[in-house]
Design a protein around this motif. Sequence first.
Motif, short mmCIF file in Angstrom:
data_model
loop_
_atom_site.label_atom_id
_atom_site.label_comp_id
_atom_site.label_asym_id
_atom_site.label_seq_id
_atom_site.Cartn_x
_atom_site.Cartn_y
_atom_site.Cartn_z
N LYS A 37 -3.90 -5.23 4.47
CA LYS A 37 -2.73 -6.03 4.81
C LYS A 37 -1.42 -5.32 4.50
N ASN A 38 -1.48 -4.24 3.73
CA ASN A 38 -0.27 -3.49 3.43
C ASN A 38 0.04 -2.44 4.49
N LYS A 39 -0.79 -2.33 5.52
CA LYS A 39 -0.58 -1.34 6.58
C LYS A 39 0.09 -1.99 7.78
N PRO A 40 0.92 -1.27 8.50
CA PRO A 40 1.57 -1.85 9.68
C PRO A 40 0.59 -2.07 10.84
N GLU A 41 -0.54 -1.34 10.87
CA GLU A 41 -1.50 -1.50 11.95
C GLU A 41 -2.62 -2.47 11.58
N PHE A 42 -2.35 -3.43 10.69
CA PHE A 42 -3.36 -4.41 10.26
C PHE A 42 -3.81 -5.28 11.42
N VAL A 43 -5.14 -5.41 11.55
CA VAL A 43 -5.75 -6.32 12.52
C VAL A 43 -6.78 -7.14 11.76
N SER A 44 -6.81 -8.44 11.98
CA SER A 44 -7.67 -9.30 11.17
C SER A 44 -9.15 -9.17 11.51
N ASN A 45 -9.49 -8.68 12.70
CA ASN A 45 -10.89 -8.62 13.09
C ASN A 45 -11.53 -7.26 12.83
N LEU A 46 -10.79 -6.31 12.26
CA LEU A 46 -11.33 -5.00 11.92
C LEU A 46 -11.09 -4.70 10.45
N ASP A 47 -12.00 -3.95 9.86
CA ASP A 47 -11.86 -3.55 8.47
C ASP A 47 -11.00 -2.29 8.42
N CYS A 48 -9.70 -2.47 8.21
CA CYS A 48 -8.77 -1.33 8.22
C CYS A 48 -8.21 -1.06 6.83
N GLY A 49 -8.88 -1.52 5.79
CA GLY A 49 -8.39 -1.34 4.42
C GLY A 49 -8.77 0.01 3.85
N ASP A 50 -8.23 0.28 2.68
CA ASP A 50 -8.45 1.55 2.00
C ASP A 50 -9.49 1.40 0.90
N TYR A 51 -9.99 2.54 0.42
CA TYR A 51 -10.86 2.56 -0.74
C TYR A 51 -9.98 2.47 -1.99
N VAL A 52 -10.46 1.75 -3.00
CA VAL A 52 -9.68 1.57 -4.23
C VAL A 52 -10.55 1.95 -5.42
N VAL A 53 -10.01 2.81 -6.29
CA VAL A 53 -10.67 3.20 -7.54
C VAL A 53 -9.79 2.68 -8.67
N VAL A 54 -10.37 1.83 -9.53
CA VAL A 54 -9.64 1.24 -10.65
C VAL A 54 -10.15 1.88 -11.93
N ILE A 55 -9.22 2.40 -12.74
CA ILE A 55 -9.59 2.99 -14.03
C ILE A 55 -8.99 2.16 -15.16
N ASN A 56 -9.52 2.34 -16.36
CA ASN A 56 -9.08 1.63 -17.57
C ASN A 56 -9.23 0.12 -17.43
N ALA A 57 -10.35 -0.33 -16.91
CA ALA A 57 -10.58 -1.77 -16.74
C ALA A 57 -10.70 -2.48 -18.09
N SER A 58 -11.10 -1.77 -19.12
CA SER A 58 -11.26 -2.41 -20.43
C SER A 58 -9.92 -2.72 -21.10
#
Length: 137
Positions: A37-58
Amino acid sequence: MKSIKKSQITNNWTLVDANDQILGRLATQIAQTLMGKNKPEFVSNLDCGDYVVVINASKIMVSGRKENDKIYYRHTGFPGGLKQANFKTMIAKKPEDVITKAVKGMLPKTKMGAAQLKKLHVFANAEHGFKAKFETK
């Protein structure tokens, strides 16, 4: 306005540091990135999201008295098998699950939401196995 095709989607990698962040505010940012949803080419019927790596979850925080009052439920599948744990014990045992459950609740409850959740990788400390994705070229 032209619609984007599946072949035109580019998935980037995003590194998020959860050190001293508030759980809910961080989870909304992660969910929006996973959905695209943060991309200008967002379309609701396609998976256009990014991969997310979260560190320091503790090292993630919650506001108010939620550290003791926020309850996580799970069921073993056996009669009378409802188990519960508060935030403090969950962050001590499985800090990855705290962020994953918060983000999962914000994603769509469809096949696409399950595919988007697979693009989330959460690690308890600063060490992660995706260093090659973030190296500059």
